[in-house]
Scaffold this active site. Sequence first.
Site, short mmCIF file in Angstrom:
data_model
loop_
_atom_site.label_atom_id
_atom_site.label_comp_id
_atom_site.label_asym_id
_atom_site.label_seq_id
_atom_site.Cartn_x
_atom_site.Cartn_y
_atom_site.Cartn_z
CB CYS A 128 -0.81 0.64 5.03
SG CYS A 128 0.81 -0.04 4.61
CD GLU A 159 -1.41 -2.33 2.06
OE1 GLU A 159 -2.26 -3.13 2.50
OE2 GLU A 159 -0.18 -2.49 2.23
#
Length: 158
Positions: free
Chosen positions: A88, A57
């Site tokens: 993330c 991510e």
Amino acid sequence: MNLQDEQLLGQAISLAAAARAAGSRPFGALLADQDGNVVMTALNTTVTEHDSTAHAEMNLLRAANRQIDALLLHTCSLYTSTEPCVMCTGAIYWAGIRRVVFALSAVELSHLQGSDPYSDLLLSSKVIFAAGARPTIVEGPALTEQALAVHQGFWAKN
């Protein structure tokens, strides 16, 4: 979650398999526009790039912030093979992405990892996003069996 979401989530899981095959941890993520077109993909590279922040991510968001107009980014959905971690989730929120779809839950992942020292900060992305000032839609877990298969045997040897 609809069929298109499942297909895109399946692609994120395939990216996780590619990350594992490339020698890194089995995580993958992608961005899709409102029509379901894949805009960008990324793999986890924590091992291969010796960077503890190089989650799929994070790699995706770093590239997206350089290459995609912020207004388009805000309309995209992020699909990820595993529920985003605390780091993330924060980055996704600050990037302005308003929809996240994940396959394997953080709780399921922690069961696989066992005593892995990187699995000790367990906080659901849903809880983190809910604390934000703007809404973020979070869908998942989904395709759990398919997502589990990518991790099969990985954490026992790593």
